[in-house]
Design a protein around this motif. Sequence first.
Motif, short mmCIF file in Angstrom:
data_model
loop_
_atom_site.label_atom_id
_atom_site.label_comp_id
_atom_site.label_asym_id
_atom_site.label_seq_id
_atom_site.Cartn_x
_atom_site.Cartn_y
_atom_site.Cartn_z
N ASP A 11 0.81 -1.21 0.00
CA ASP A 11 0.00 0.00 0.00
C ASP A 11 0.85 1.26 0.00
N GLY A 12 2.14 1.11 -0.38
CA GLY A 12 2.98 2.28 -0.51
C GLY A 12 3.48 2.83 0.81
N GLY A 13 3.48 2.03 1.87
CA GLY A 13 4.02 2.48 3.13
C GLY A 13 2.99 2.97 4.12
N ARG A 14 1.75 3.11 3.70
CA ARG A 14 0.71 3.57 4.61
C ARG A 14 0.05 2.38 5.29
N ARG A 226 1.46 8.75 10.45
CA ARG A 226 1.91 10.12 10.24
C ARG A 226 3.04 10.22 9.21
N GLY A 227 3.41 9.08 8.60
CA GLY A 227 4.39 9.10 7.53
C GLY A 227 5.79 8.72 7.93
N ASP A 228 5.96 8.08 9.10
CA ASP A 228 7.30 7.73 9.58
C ASP A 228 7.64 6.26 9.38
N ALA A 229 6.94 5.58 8.48
CA ALA A 229 7.17 4.13 8.32
C ALA A 229 8.60 3.82 7.94
N ASP A 230 9.21 4.62 7.07
CA ASP A 230 10.57 4.34 6.61
C ASP A 230 11.61 4.60 7.68
#
Length: 397
Positions: A11-14, A226-230
């Motif tokens: 899902d692109g990291g989300r 919040r977008g910190d998966a990486d």
Amino acid sequence: MTHVNHSPRPDGGRPTVPAQGTDGLRRRLARLRGDGHPPRPLDARALSALAANPGCRRRALLDGAGVDKTALARALGAPAPFGQSQFAFSRGHAFEARVHADGCAALVRMLRAATADRSPEPAAVEQPDLTADGPAGRAARTALALAEADAAGAGVWTVLVHPILELRVAGSPVHLEPDALVVAPDGTRTVVEVKSFPILDGTADPAKVGGAVRQAAVYALALEERGDADRLADVVLLVCPKDFSNLPTAAAVDLRRQLAAVRRQLARLTRLTDIAAELPPDVTFDPERPGEELADAVARVPAAYAPECLATCELAFHCRARAREAGDVTVLGRAVRGELGSLTTIEAVLAAAHGDAPQMGATPDAGADPAVTALRRAARLRAEALGGASARAGGVR
């Protein structure tokens, strides 16, 4: 830092977290918890408990609707004695103060030792002030502190003590408060869980460790959202008392399996509409309703009781009583339930053991139910052992 989760996601990291919610569903859930009762906010402990028992539709619906399960259990006549003693509360605060000693420099040292971090010695350890008005204000201050940590410069570590993270669950924002969050100079975020159970000779209670890691996975999921998966570490730093002292020791525990389990369970909450649709429109779990009416309403939603529920769910004593009345094998534990296959009641188990239940295949060796076969063999061995004991006792006389 090398322990960052770089696994690709379809899902692109989300994260797969429910983000939708209709006015109709909100009205339905409001009706379920009772008109005039505000929704009880979810926390990481409740969300991790959901992940520990994914088959319980009853808890999923009650938690998703924000029902006050403590008041509901009391109205049903089966309150759960949850709570923490004042002594344990004070001891926990004293232990946490030790963990945050030296401006959290001790915590950073424990993290680096537990993860075998070989980066240069910290140039500084920052502990930003996260004070703000209300959960939303503290969540905004936490987001600002994370941005400041990313721009802090080489060699600077940042420790956020009791930050506030936001996670959308069934379309509504939930504010979560981890014990601590450490940001390394390379931006890696590591969730820290401070627990009061001890690590004795390098080991700890597996059930308690599992619960702590599930709780940390909820925080990690909020960081993913919040977008910190990486930049999320694939371990949680578990800090506990060492042996029988009040001195902290730490271990890095892999987070990935529990993170996947929590993600799947929270995704199930998008199906609250389906669970609620199976109930008559007049059903409510309003604790102010008569006990018999509430018992009937609760019985309409299937539960998946297990003895482990006694430590995590306010309705566990009610569900246990009903499971005992029905002779359900779930009262014996999940492991036993899994071994018994299609035998779902204690009556059926006893019947199978005594040869009253038919085998499910044409012959005992072809397609027979393995649970029935094992029970009959165990019953035969037990009878032989008891018979031999009686014969030996008769010979002595």
